[in-house]
Design a protein around this motif. Structure first.
Motif, short mmCIF file in Angstrom:
data_model
loop_
_atom_site.label_atom_id
_atom_site.label_comp_id
_atom_site.label_asym_id
_atom_site.label_seq_id
_atom_site.Cartn_x
_atom_site.Cartn_y
_atom_site.Cartn_z
N PHE A 39 47.80 48.75 35.58
CA PHE A 39 47.01 47.54 35.31
C PHE A 39 47.56 46.35 36.11
CE2 PHE A 39 46.84 43.59 32.78
CZ PHE A 39 45.49 43.33 32.88
N PHE A 40 48.88 46.17 36.11
CA PHE A 40 49.47 45.05 36.85
C PHE A 40 49.24 45.19 38.35
CE2 PHE A 40 52.32 44.51 33.00
CZ PHE A 40 51.69 43.34 32.59
N ARG A 41 49.35 46.43 38.83
CA ARG A 41 49.12 46.67 40.26
C ARG A 41 47.68 46.34 40.64
NH1 ARG A 41 50.77 52.49 41.57
NH2 ARG A 41 48.59 52.94 41.27
N GLN A 42 46.75 46.78 39.78
CA GLN A 42 45.32 46.52 40.02
C GLN A 42 45.04 45.01 39.97
OE1 GLN A 42 43.88 49.54 41.07
NE2 GLN A 42 42.28 49.38 39.54
N THR A 43 45.69 44.34 38.98
CA THR A 43 45.45 42.90 38.81
C THR A 43 45.94 42.13 40.05
OG1 THR A 43 45.68 43.14 36.44
CG2 THR A 43 45.88 40.90 37.30
N LEU A 44 47.09 42.51 40.58
CA LEU A 44 47.60 41.86 41.80
C LEU A 44 46.62 42.04 42.95
CD1 LEU A 44 51.43 42.63 41.80
CD2 LEU A 44 50.33 40.41 41.59
N ARG A 45 46.07 43.25 43.03
CA ARG A 45 45.10 43.54 44.09
C ARG A 45 43.86 42.65 43.93
NH1 ARG A 45 43.96 49.75 44.41
NH2 ARG A 45 46.17 49.78 44.81
N GLU A 46 43.42 42.47 42.67
CA GLU A 46 42.22 41.65 42.42
C GLU A 46 42.52 40.17 42.65
OE1 GLU A 46 39.42 42.97 42.14
OE2 GLU A 46 39.96 45.02 41.61
N ILE A 47 43.75 39.75 42.32
CA ILE A 47 44.13 38.35 42.58
C ILE A 47 43.96 38.06 44.07
CG2 ILE A 47 46.18 36.85 42.80
CD1 ILE A 47 46.98 37.72 40.00
N TYR A 48 44.38 39.01 44.88
CA TYR A 48 44.24 38.82 46.33
C TYR A 48 42.76 38.89 46.74
CZ TYR A 48 44.53 39.29 51.29
OH TYR A 48 44.33 39.07 52.62
N LYS A 49 42.09 39.94 46.26
CA LYS A 49 40.73 40.20 46.74
C LYS A 49 39.73 39.13 46.26
CE LYS A 49 38.30 43.75 45.31
NZ LYS A 49 38.07 45.12 44.86
N LEU A 50 39.82 38.77 44.98
CA LEU A 50 38.84 37.81 44.44
C LEU A 50 39.30 36.37 44.60
CD1 LEU A 50 37.94 39.60 41.06
CD2 LEU A 50 36.83 39.87 43.26
N GLY A 51 40.60 36.13 44.47
CA GLY A 51 41.10 34.75 44.47
C GLY A 51 41.59 34.27 45.82
N VAL A 52 42.62 34.93 46.33
CA VAL A 52 43.24 34.46 47.58
C VAL A 52 42.23 34.47 48.73
CG1 VAL A 52 45.09 34.90 49.26
CG2 VAL A 52 45.54 35.18 46.83
N SER A 53 41.40 35.53 48.77
CA SER A 53 40.43 35.61 49.88
C SER A 53 39.31 34.57 49.74
CB SER A 53 39.84 37.01 49.96
OG SER A 53 38.99 37.23 48.88
N SER A 54 39.22 33.92 48.56
CA SER A 54 38.19 32.88 48.39
C SER A 54 38.71 31.50 48.79
CB SER A 54 37.74 32.83 46.91
OG SER A 54 37.17 34.05 46.54
N ILE A 55 40.01 31.37 49.01
CA ILE A 55 40.59 30.05 49.32
C ILE A 55 39.94 29.41 50.56
CG2 ILE A 55 42.71 28.83 50.01
CD1 ILE A 55 44.25 30.65 48.07
N PRO A 56 39.77 30.14 51.67
CA PRO A 56 39.17 29.47 52.85
C PRO A 56 37.78 28.89 52.58
CG PRO A 56 40.13 31.58 53.47
CD PRO A 56 40.19 31.51 51.99
N ILE A 57 36.92 29.63 51.89
CA ILE A 57 35.56 29.13 51.65
C ILE A 57 35.60 27.93 50.69
CG2 ILE A 57 35.00 30.82 49.80
CD1 ILE A 57 32.41 29.82 52.28
N VAL A 58 36.50 28.01 49.69
CA VAL A 58 36.63 26.89 48.73
C VAL A 58 37.09 25.63 49.47
CG1 VAL A 58 38.04 26.05 46.80
CG2 VAL A 58 37.03 28.32 46.68
#
Lengths: 249, 254
Positions: A30-49
């Motif tokens: 679960f923690f591994r998946q969550t880290l992956r989602e933090i990157y995929k959904l959150g970090v990758s959204s920073i440029p557009i934001v």
């Protein structure tokens, strides 16, 4: 008929949430998946934001200066109004509407494709709680990242407004700065973050619901993706009113 | 051993399975055959518990699937392996990660032990060289073999295969059939294969049931099937002119 369908859909959403909001079967995964989602959904959204926020901040500054300027108004009003719009609505609600399009469609198409290619059935056969395994890390990931995105958005919006004042010459940066600092209430940042966390939950769970319950093939996945974005947007707008009433009254 | 008793299933008044009863023994490759729309996939879904039958019961070594609580069901699921029609490998993982996945989720092995077991399973299906590839880099046959490796990673007692040869050329189909049959005999597991590939029936059909219009029409094995007098089964088996000629030739040579 429409009401009955809506009640049925809501019931199915609640049933799915019951599965999603349970203990993960393996915390390490679960923690591994969550880290992956933090990157995929959150970090990758920073440029557009950042991109959108900088430009909206700059445009807000021009609009406020042009439309609110009057001999009766103090000079700091442009900075003050720009800050209030950014803090109270743009960086939480409007940014989440934009993220509903980017992140929501991504979640629906990913989970929907897994459904139609039987990958979810494969998880179920293995004894994995597929809803919990697939959806909970996405919820945790975006809910964790959204306050950071909101703060980035506020900062970028203000930077955009400042840059406009600095380089366009239609007002002095000092006037803008006075307005940006005028009667600043830190609670507005808390209000913005609380709203965005609720919207992040809506974006991830509603999009995942549409993807998880899709039947058919690629055309249905596409339709589900569109429906998810429309539903997320409508729910964000509705809960914007509800939360504003609760938090600001 | 899996026992299906009086299985009945309908969708919106349309009867898909009507009173299907059969016993699928361990160590045998059990085949469910029939035309498209005969109810094979629905029967398989009922057996694995992805769908509940309207009437009837499914027993896994005497354990009734519908009466199981969540914990028992989870225990049973860990004894199952399944090969899906389109392999259903997880696209976000490499082949090795796919095979390791059930072990990561449910075994108490260390990482090295899990990796060793996954490599062993990949070697068993002759796919050791492809462990670092992603599923979309594999051919259809290789994807099926990787899915078999994933299915046997937890040493299942029951193996289910839904149309394992669909979309594969005859030579690759033969490899997949032999792999399924070999694994079934080697580990003494109960295997149920859902197919309409007659080559599979002749190659690995230790026990065959034939469904037509949702009913069990015939039951036997691959040695008995060619000599059957069942009209519906004969129409299904010898629907192609070539097969009819092969049968006539065989009868003529006798």
């Amino acid at each position: 008929m429409v009401i009955a369908d809506s009640i049925r859909t809501f019931g199915r959403y609640i049933m799915l949430m019951k599965q999603v909001l349970s203990m993960p079967q393996r915390w390490s995964i679960f923690f591994r998946q969550t880290l992956r989602e933090i990157y995929k959904l959150g970090v990758s959204s920073i440029p557009i934001v950042l991109l959108i926020s900088v430009f909206i901040g700059a445009v807000l500054c021009i609009q406020m200066k042009t439309n609110v300027e009057s001999p009766w108004m103090p000079k700091f009003i442009t900075g003050y109004a720009t800050r209030e719009v950014l803090l109270l609505e743009f960086s939480s609600s409007i940014m989440c509407l934009i993220l509903a399009g980017k992140v929501g469609s991504n979640i629906t198409s990913e989970i929907g494709t897994m459904r139609v290619t039987q990958q979810i059935d494969a998880l179920e056969i293995m004894g994995v709680n597929s809803a919990n395994f697939l959806i909970l890390p996405k919820v945790a990931g975006l809910v964790t990242m959204i306050p950071i995105l909101v703060i980035f958005s506020i900062a970028a919006g203000i930077a955009g407004a400042y840059a406009m004042a600095e380089f366009s010459g239609f007002m002095t940066p000092e006037d803008l700065t006075v307005g940006l600092q005028y009667e600043f209430d830190p609670w507005y940042i808390g209000y913005s973050i609380i709203k965005s966390i609720a919207f992040a939950f809506i974006i991830t769970t509603v999009s995942a619901f549409y993807g998880y319950t899709v039947t058919g093939g690629s055309i249905e996945v596409g339709k589900a993706s569109t429906n998810a974005v429309v539903s997320c947007s409508a729910l964000i707008l509705f809960f914007d009113i509800v939360l504003t009433q609760i938090l600001m009254s | 051993m899996i026992e299906a008793t009086s299985i009945y299933k309908e969708f919106d008044g349309n009867v898909v399975l009507n009173n299907i009863s059969s016993t699928f023994k361990e160590g045998l490759t059990n085949l469910i055959i029939g035309q498209s729309g005969a109810g094979k996939t629905v029967l398989l879904k009922c057996i694995v518990g992805l769908m509940a039958p309207d009437k009837g019961s499914i027993l896994y070594d005497g354990r009734e699937i519908s009466g199981m609580d969540k914990k028992e069901m989870l225990g049973l699921r860990r004894e199952m392996g399944m090969l899906f029609q389109n392999a259903a490998l997880f696209d976000s993982m490499s082949v090795l990660e796919n095979v390791m996945f059930p072990l990561d989720m449910f075994s108490r092995m260390t990482y090295n032990e899990r990796e060793k077991r996954a490599r062993f399973c990949l070697e068993r299906v002759n796919l050791a060289d492809a462990q670092d590839k992603s599923p979309d880099e594999l051919s259809g046959g290789m994807q099926k073999r990787a899915a078999i490796a994933r299915a046997i990673a937890m040493e299942p007692k029951y193996l289910f295969c839904d149309e394992p040869n669909s979309g594969l050329d005859p030579q690759t189909s033969l490899i997949i059939d032999e792999l399924i049959h070999g694994i079934t005999e080697e580990y003494g597991i109960t295997t149920i294969v859902n197919t309409h590939d007659m080559n599979s029936v002749m190659n690995i059909g230790d026990h065959v049931i034939f469904l037509a219009n949702g009913e069990l029409c015939w039951e036997g094995n691959n040695k008995e099937i060619l000599n059957t007098r069942n009209k519906t089964l004969n129409e299904f088996l010898f629907s192609s002119e070539i097969l009819r000629q092969v049968k006539e030739q065989a009868q003529h040579n006798k």
